[in-house]
Structure formats: structure tokens, C-alpha cells
Design a protein around this motif. Sequence first.
Motif, mmCIF file in Angstrom:
data_model
loop_
_atom_site.group_PDB
_atom_site.id
_atom_site.type_symbol
_atom_site.label_atom_id
_atom_site.label_comp_id
_atom_site.label_asym_id
_atom_site.label_seq_id
_atom_site.Cartn_x
_atom_site.Cartn_y
_atom_site.Cartn_z
ATOM 1 N N GLU A 179 -3.014 9.645 8.745
ATOM 2 C CA GLU A 179 -2.276 10.565 9.609
ATOM 3 C C GLU A 179 -0.831 10.731 9.139
ATOM 4 O O GLU A 179 -0.246 11.817 9.233
ATOM 5 N N ARG A 180 -0.256 9.669 8.564
ATOM 6 C CA ARG A 180 1.124 9.740 8.074
ATOM 7 C C ARG A 180 1.186 10.612 6.810
ATOM 8 O O ARG A 180 2.101 11.411 6.639
ATOM 9 N N GLU A 181 0.195 10.446 5.937
ATOM 10 C CA GLU A 181 0.149 11.278 4.733
ATOM 11 C C GLU A 181 -0.110 12.732 5.100
ATOM 12 O O GLU A 181 0.507 13.645 4.530
ATOM 13 N N ASP A 182 -1.016 12.960 6.051
ATOM 14 C CA ASP A 182 -1.315 14.334 6.467
ATOM 15 C C ASP A 182 -0.075 15.010 7.039
ATOM 16 O O ASP A 182 0.178 16.201 6.771
ATOM 17 N N ALA A 183 0.708 14.276 7.826
ATOM 18 C CA ALA A 183 1.925 14.850 8.410
ATOM 19 C C ALA A 183 2.922 15.240 7.324
ATOM 20 O O ALA A 183 3.549 16.308 7.385
ATOM 21 N N ARG A 196 2.178 16.025 4.218
ATOM 22 C CA ARG A 196 1.633 17.150 3.454
ATOM 23 C C ARG A 196 1.819 18.467 4.205
ATOM 24 O O ARG A 196 2.130 19.503 3.597
ATOM 25 N N LEU A 197 1.626 18.424 5.511
ATOM 26 C CA LEU A 197 1.838 19.632 6.298
ATOM 27 C C LEU A 197 3.303 20.054 6.279
ATOM 28 O O LEU A 197 3.628 21.247 6.149
ATOM 29 N N ALA A 198 4.199 19.078 6.396
ATOM 30 C CA ALA A 198 5.632 19.387 6.348
ATOM 31 C C ALA A 198 6.027 19.909 4.974
ATOM 32 O O ALA A 198 6.842 20.833 4.851
ATOM 33 N N ALA A 199 5.451 19.324 3.919
ATOM 34 C CA ALA A 199 5.731 19.789 2.562
ATOM 35 C C ALA A 199 5.209 21.206 2.356
ATOM 36 O O ALA A 199 5.854 22.036 1.709
ATOM 37 N N ARG A 200 4.041 21.496 2.905
ATOM 38 C CA ARG A 200 3.488 22.847 2.793
ATOM 39 C C ARG A 200 4.445 23.884 3.372
ATOM 40 O O ARG A 200 4.696 24.934 2.781
ATOM 41 N N VAL A 211 -2.384 25.699 0.365
ATOM 42 C CA VAL A 211 -2.391 24.503 -0.487
ATOM 43 C C VAL A 211 -1.535 23.416 0.154
ATOM 44 O O VAL A 211 -0.350 23.632 0.436
ATOM 45 N N LEU A 212 -2.136 22.252 0.373
ATOM 46 C CA LEU A 212 -1.406 21.110 0.916
ATOM 47 C C LEU A 212 -0.894 20.262 -0.254
ATOM 48 O O LEU A 212 -1.688 19.643 -0.970
ATOM 49 N N PRO A 213 0.429 20.215 -0.491
ATOM 50 C CA PRO A 213 0.963 19.440 -1.615
ATOM 51 C C PRO A 213 0.569 17.965 -1.513
ATOM 52 O O PRO A 213 0.511 17.386 -0.423
ATOM 53 N N LEU A 214 0.303 17.367 -2.658
ATOM 54 C CA LEU A 214 -0.085 15.966 -2.724
ATOM 55 C C LEU A 214 1.147 15.105 -2.954
ATOM 56 O O LEU A 214 1.851 15.276 -3.966
ATOM 57 N N PRO A 215 1.444 14.151 -2.053
ATOM 58 C CA PRO A 215 2.581 13.252 -2.296
ATOM 59 C C PRO A 215 2.257 12.243 -3.391
ATOM 60 O O PRO A 215 1.153 11.694 -3.444
ATOM 61 N N LEU A 231 6.935 8.532 3.235
ATOM 62 C CA LEU A 231 6.245 9.644 3.890
ATOM 63 C C LEU A 231 6.923 10.016 5.203
ATOM 64 O O LEU A 231 7.048 11.200 5.546
ATOM 65 N N SER A 232 7.381 9.006 5.932
ATOM 66 C CA SER A 232 8.046 9.256 7.211
ATOM 67 C C SER A 232 9.360 10.000 7.010
ATOM 68 O O SER A 232 9.658 10.974 7.713
ATOM 69 N N VAL A 233 10.148 9.560 6.037
ATOM 70 C CA VAL A 233 11.420 10.224 5.756
ATOM 71 C C VAL A 233 11.185 11.667 5.335
ATOM 72 O O VAL A 233 11.857 12.594 5.797
ATOM 73 N N ALA A 234 10.222 11.881 4.442
ATOM 74 C CA ALA A 234 9.943 13.234 3.961
ATOM 75 C C ALA A 234 9.508 14.149 5.095
ATOM 76 O O ALA A 234 9.965 15.297 5.200
ATOM 77 N N THR A 235 8.620 13.662 5.950
ATOM 78 C CA THR A 235 8.123 14.480 7.058
ATOM 79 C C THR A 235 9.273 14.976 7.923
ATOM 80 O O THR A 235 9.345 16.158 8.292
#
Length: 337
Positions: free
Chosen positions: A58-62, A64-68, A76-80, A239-243
Motif C-alpha cells: 500500500e505504501r509503494e502503491d501510494a 506510484r500514484l503520487a508519482a504518476r 503508466v504507474l512509475p516504478l520506484p 516512499l513516504s517522503v516521496a508520496t
Amino acid sequence: MTVQPGQIIAHGGGLAAAARLYGGNIEDWLDLSTGINPCPPDLPAIDARAWHRLPDREREDAARLAARDFYRSGTVLPLPVPGTQSVIQMLPKLMDAGRRAAILSPTYGEYAHSLTLAGIAVDAVASLEAVTSAHGLAVVVNPNNPTGRQTERAELVAVARRMAVGGGLLLVDEAFADAQPEQSLAPLVAAHPNLVLFRSFGKFFGLAGLRLGFVIAEQAVLDRFACWLGPWAVSGPALSVATQLFSADHHALRTRIFARKAALDAVLAQAGLTVIGGTPLFSLVEQADAAKIHAHLARAHILTRIFEYAPGWLRIGLTPDEEADARLLAALQAFRS
């Protein structure tokens, strides 16, 4: 480019080595050797679970959505990934045996390094017209490091289409694109399955220590990178910081970067230096005595970046504030006096 086994490419940011050579405490140095935003935003709060647990899906998905949304990559969901350098090392695995790679040069040296060490023949090309359907991979850093050269999106799309005829991939490294998002190819990736983008999180946000990047590509390519990286490749805190930062307002951040860039160029002009290129995060100077300027600044505990392949070039990153502007100007004026 010939790369010997065990060879290490010099990069910016080597404060420890510079301090050993020129003295001083690391914290007293002014590091202008990188293209990293010196004015990062405040770090968001990181919940304790991010530190305590392996990064949940769920943290990775969040992230990826924010990166998108930040990169505007559409479906396209970017891959961290743990820094784009990690996937540069994997590029040879994307190549079919016996095919050549083309790199628009001069540019970031790790691409040729990684491919050559894997036994792949590399053509350093000065123009994209030299890239053909015979190449299995073409690499373009856009905006380029260290020259700042920008290739128009339409030209890159044309190269991707040309390479698709022979099953080749076009990799565009957009590490320095965040300050000028209108230049990015991210919105076009879904329509071009042989187009791969690398994005760097740490440069624009000034948080290079997170070691975080993103790959934007068709799902089959993303799946291969994810498989090669293995599980939990990116930390929960990263991942948390990026989101959170992806979802914040970036106007003030971009405004500050452009103000710092203008201040840097004003200092360089006042010092009589000739700027020949750059991006919003650094300037490239061409001077016959670039190496002497670099050494003089190092004696003043100011670190810049020189290039063996272009001895007249000096890359200078952004200063963090007006006090640093004055320090750099004084050191440059002292060199001429």
C-alpha cells in the motif's frame, strides 16, 4: 570510450576526498559540484510504521500514484527504484545479444560505463541522426548533464518510432526535467512501448540521500526491472517522503530554484566567466584555465566539477543563499587579482 574493469568514474559531491586534499572540515565546505537543489523543502512527518515495518504494498502503491500525478504519466504507474544509478547498472539486461547501443554524447558517463563493462559496443553520437533501427538501445539525457542541451520532444518521439522498426529501445534520462516539466516525455510513454524514462527524485527536491528514482515505461519493462531489483528495493521512509512531497505545492520550490540560478549566473558574469550551458540546477562555464579555477576554489573550500574529457569546462551548482553568493564571488575575484 574504453572502460577498464574496476574503473570508477569521478562524480561531484566528493567532499571527503576534497577535504583530505585541501583541508578543512567537511561541514565548512561549500559544495557546488552537484546538480542538487541546495534549498530542499522541509521533510514531512514519517510515521513510525515506515521505520518499523518492511515497505507494504500500500505504501509503494501510494508513492506510484503520487508519482504518476507529478510526472503526468497518464495510465503508466512509475516504478520506484533505489536511485536511477541502480537501474543504469541493469541496462545491459535490456539489450539483445550482439546489438550496439548509441549514446548522445558527451553526457553522464555511467551509461557508457555500464554498457561497455557488460561487453556491449557503444557508439558515442553527436547527433540523433546517427541513431538507426540497427541500434538496440539509444540513450539521451534530456536536459543533458553537463551541457544542459535540450532535445525537443518531437525529435525524441521520431527517434523512438525509428528504433521501434528494429525492436530497439529509446531511454531518456530526465533527471533534470522537474524544474521544467513541460519538456518531459512522461505523458507520451503510454503511446510508445519502446520508450523508457528515468527520473531522479533527489535533484529537484534536494534530497539525494534518499536514493530514490522512478522508471516510466510499459508494464513489461517495469516488470523486468522490478524482478531484477527484488522485493522491498525502496525503503518505507523514502516512499513516504516521496508520496507527501509529490502531492505538495511545488510553485515555491521552482521559484526558489530559478532565483538561485539567476543569482549564480549573476555571480559568474560579475566574475567574468563565460556560461555556455546548464539547467536550472547548475551552470556550465568554459574557461581555458578551468582546472586552475577549480583548484583555487578548492583551496577556499568551495567544490566545483571539472571534466577530464573537456578540460576547459567547469560545472557549478546552485548556491543556497546570498551569503554563499558573496563567498563564491569573493573567491573568484581573488583568482583574477
